[in-house]
Every structure is written in C-alpha cells, then in structure tokens.
Design an enzyme around this catalytic site. Structure first.
Site, short mmCIF file in Angstrom:
data_model
loop_
_atom_site.label_atom_id
_atom_site.label_comp_id
_atom_site.label_asym_id
_atom_site.label_seq_id
_atom_site.Cartn_x
_atom_site.Cartn_y
_atom_site.Cartn_z
N ASP A 52 -8.51 5.56 14.99
CA ASP A 52 -9.91 5.64 15.41
C ASP A 52 -10.12 5.18 16.85
O ASP A 52 -9.25 4.54 17.44
CB ASP A 52 -10.78 4.76 14.50
CG ASP A 52 -11.08 5.44 13.18
OD1 ASP A 52 -10.95 6.68 13.09
OD2 ASP A 52 -11.43 4.72 12.22
N TYR A 110 0.84 -1.28 10.18
CA TYR A 110 -0.17 -1.67 11.15
C TYR A 110 -0.12 -3.19 11.36
O TYR A 110 0.20 -3.94 10.44
CB TYR A 110 -1.58 -1.31 10.65
CG TYR A 110 -1.94 0.16 10.82
CD1 TYR A 110 -2.63 0.59 11.94
CD2 TYR A 110 -1.61 1.11 9.84
CE1 TYR A 110 -2.98 1.93 12.11
CE2 TYR A 110 -1.95 2.45 9.99
CZ TYR A 110 -2.64 2.85 11.13
OH TYR A 110 -2.99 4.17 11.29
#
Lengths: 255, 255
Positions: A52, A110
């Site tokens: 994003d 992540y």
C-alpha cells in the site's frame, strides 16, 4: 523473450503504493517506465506483494519478460541509474519461463517497527510508528503467538468488494511465525514485529500490529485474541497501524 | 531571565548545517525562529557541537535564555509543533545560569554508520555511507584504537584559517574511546563507528572514518596510523567520509 527475476528495495514514502495506478506515482510505474526506456518496448512487471501507499520494500520480488539479447546485469544497472535513490534492484537474473513473482511465492515476510519513546525521532520519520506511551512487550508477544496457524483473518482484513453474483474471496491464511522483539543495541527503543505467512489479505499486517499495540497499551486483553479471530468481524479487532513502519522484507520460493 | 537547556534531535538532510548562516536554512535558524515566535523576543541559542551540512543530531544539546514567566515544557511543545518532523526537542528544563551548552560540555560522542553491501538501500539513503566493497572490520578496529589518547589531530582536521597576526589554533584533542562494530541483528550489514572525545576539530570524525574505511579496503595499513597522526599533515590521512552517516549522538556534562 526470456523471464527475469529481481529483488527490489524501495522507500515507499514518495509513492502511492506499489501497483500501477493512473495519475499517481507508483513503484511499479517507475520501474516499468525505466524498463520501457531500456528495452524500447512496453514491459509489465509482476510482484510478490502489492504494498500500500507509504509501505516500504526491502526484499520485494518482481518478474518480467524481456528480449533475449538483454543482459540482466545491464538491465539492473540501468534501472538503478534511472530510479535511485528511491528504488534499487539487486540479484537480477534469468529464471525459468514458468517463474511468476506472485504465484511461485510460497511465503512473504514483513517487518514492522514501532518507536516506543516519549518524543518522535526525526531520523526515523516515515520509517516507524511513533507510540509515546509505555508498551507491554510480553503481552504483545502473546497477541502475536495467537496469530500463528491457519485462521480466517476476516477480523484483521479489509475485505475487497465482490462483484455482483461473485462469491466473497476467502480470507483464510496460514501464519507460519509471528513475534515481537526489541531491536536491541543502540536501537533498543525500537520494537520490531516480524511475521511470515503463505500470503496476506489486505491490511492484515497493519491490523495485527494495531491490535498488538492496543494490547501493549492495556486496551485489549491478550487472552481475547482467539475470540477476536473467531468473531470474523473487522470491528472486533483494534485499529490499523500507519503504513510508515511496514516493510515487505523477504519472499520465499520453492528451491 | 532564566537559562534553559534542551536536547535536540534533527534530520540534517534538509539543512545547511547547525549554525545560523545568512540566506540558507539551518537547524539553529529554525529553532531560533520558533523561539522568537513563542517568546516574542529574539533568542540566541548556544550548542555543544556545530555540526556540518548534512550531519544529523540525536543528542545535540542547546542552551538559551528566556523570560522567567515561560514554562520549559510549554516551550518544548511549541518548538516541536513548529519544527517537526525535522527537529525535535526533548528534556527541556531550567538549568543554573552558569550553564553553557558548549563550554560546560566535558565530552561529545558521535556515531557514524557505513552500509557495507553491494547495492545501496533506499530506506537508509542520507543516513549511511554506502561502501559496496568488502571491508576488513578487525583492521578498522585497529585503526580506531590508534586514535585513543591525546594527540595533535592535524592529519585529521580541516584547519580554520588564522587571521593576520593570529596564532594557529591548537588541534590537540583527547579521544576517550573509539571503536568499530557491527550493528548486529537484522542490521548486520551496517558497520558502526563510535567515538567519544573531550572535543573535536573540524571534520575530525569524518576524516577518521574515511581513513578507517581506506584501512578496511586494504589501501592503508592499520599499523601506519601512529605515523599518520605523527605527520600532522592532512595529506597523510585518507579521504573524508560524507556527512550522511554522521550523528552527534550524546554530550556529557559534569554532574
């Protein structure tokens, strides 16, 4: 045509996300423009994870096709020349034509960083989520542990709208490991969240981080995490952490 | 009037150094403008170390005088409101009128970070010196050790021009400790140089780092460091490292 694989690091601050999006600057848009200049033909890239707006990359992986006459090392140097300092390619190499950065990936890892100190740090601006209150790291570790395994993550995901007549996409994912730890050394004021899963649904890491921080602040009981997961309801979980602290760290592929 | 002390962190990338300089944006200039707005009077700040263009601050210390009616906590909040995200004050408090951020300081500690990997990292751009070649850390540790003690650092300093008839300023300084180490953890590709001295002459840390890196690359023998110091000649040492990796980390004061 030959298939090329590359690992990509990027500073997400100046981009409206990874995926190409008309009218705004994106990471994929910049890379595709550079590749088009170098190859003198339109190139479409595939990525392992569509991050994003504001989210960073350390080990994003892309794949694309180019003419056989082009050397991967030369492509890498030219893209880096055109895209630095915000985007840097490494380990650019030929791969089997069946390789696909997205569908061949077996897991994604992540990293999320929280700066836990009273005042923000100008040198970490845009790289961390600054939380001025004291955080209970052992409680956050318990919250993280509850995520491991195969679950329906509807409570932690932004659901994509299904088209008319379309079935809703599954939000069941398998988290392989998840932990909170102190970055240590002179950065002991930084708390790191590491999570690895086969794949992630939209805003999943940031929702888990936001909920973990609410646990660390004493607003959510860590023992309630299994019930929050079972609720399959986005309003059951805590807030969504800002993109600043998130980095797509590494992508795994079958050997 | 009362004396106020504050610790200052700043991202040096957007500034032409710390000290006020006409026509360009400086860290002290921004802080003094904010203080003038808050106090409605001109304020001049004193700092522990006048860092160069592009050099960062983590624990810079400043002192200044304000009207007695002003609360240090309120000053801090207002300055941070006006100067963030590039400059952040912390630990702002009243001090004895004799306190001076520069002359009361007994030592300064700097940190320098080198990114030792083949490709640059967009997330560390402006924060590290990227050295793509392999570096010999044990040899760099030897080079650092040779700096400890009281020496004439003329080989590692940019000498300020003396005015006509003025004597040249002494470049003798005492280095209390100096070491190279790996940042460790997931940042093990970062090499950190830590140095603490009573005070530093101009470009001293960056010259020592540049020479250390030349040692790490095998261009300078670490055993020659004492002779380079003894030469008291700037051309005897290695190059000057870029400002990006340098942070004024901490300043010490007598209790």
């Amino acid at each position: 045509m030959i298939k090329v694989k590359a690992t990509v690091a990027y500073d997400g601050s100046g981009f409206h996300g990874f995926a190409v999006n008309d009218g705004v600057r994106t990471v994929a848009g910049d890379i595709e423009s550079a590749l088009a200049k170098i190859t003198r033909a339109p190139v479409v890239i595939t990525c392992a994870g569509r991050t994003d707006k504001g989210v960073h990359g350390h080990g994003q992986v892309i794949s694309f096709e180019v003419d056989e006459s082009l050397d991967p090392g030369r492509i890498e140097r030219s893209v880096n020349q055109l895209c630095r300092p915000s985007i840097v390619l490494r380990d650019t190499a030929h791969v089997d034509p069946s390789f696909d950065a997205r569908f061949s990936a077996t897991w994604r890892r992540y990293r999320y960083r929280v700066l836990a100190q009273p005042r923000p740090d100008p040198l970490l601006h845009g790289r961390v989520w600054h939380v001025p209150e004291k955080l209970d790291l052992p409680a956050m570790t318990l919250a993280a542990a509850a995520m491991v395994g195969t679950h329906d993550f509807a409570s932690f995901c932004r659901r994509a709208k299904a088209g008319p007549g379309e079935p809703e996409a599954s939000l069941t994912r398998t988290v392989l490991d998840a932990e909170w730890l102190s970055a240590g050394g002179t950065d002991d004021r930084i708390l790191e969240f590491w999570i690895r899963a086969t794949s992630f649904c939209h805003q999943m890491v940031r929702s888990i981080v936001g909920t973990s921080v609410d646990v660390g602040l004493g607003r959510i009981d860590p023992a309630s995490l299994p019930a929050i997961l079972a609720a399959r309801d986005r309003t059951a979980a805590g807030r969504v952490a800002p993109p600043d602290g998130l980095v797509l760290w590494e992508v795994g592929y079958a050997a």
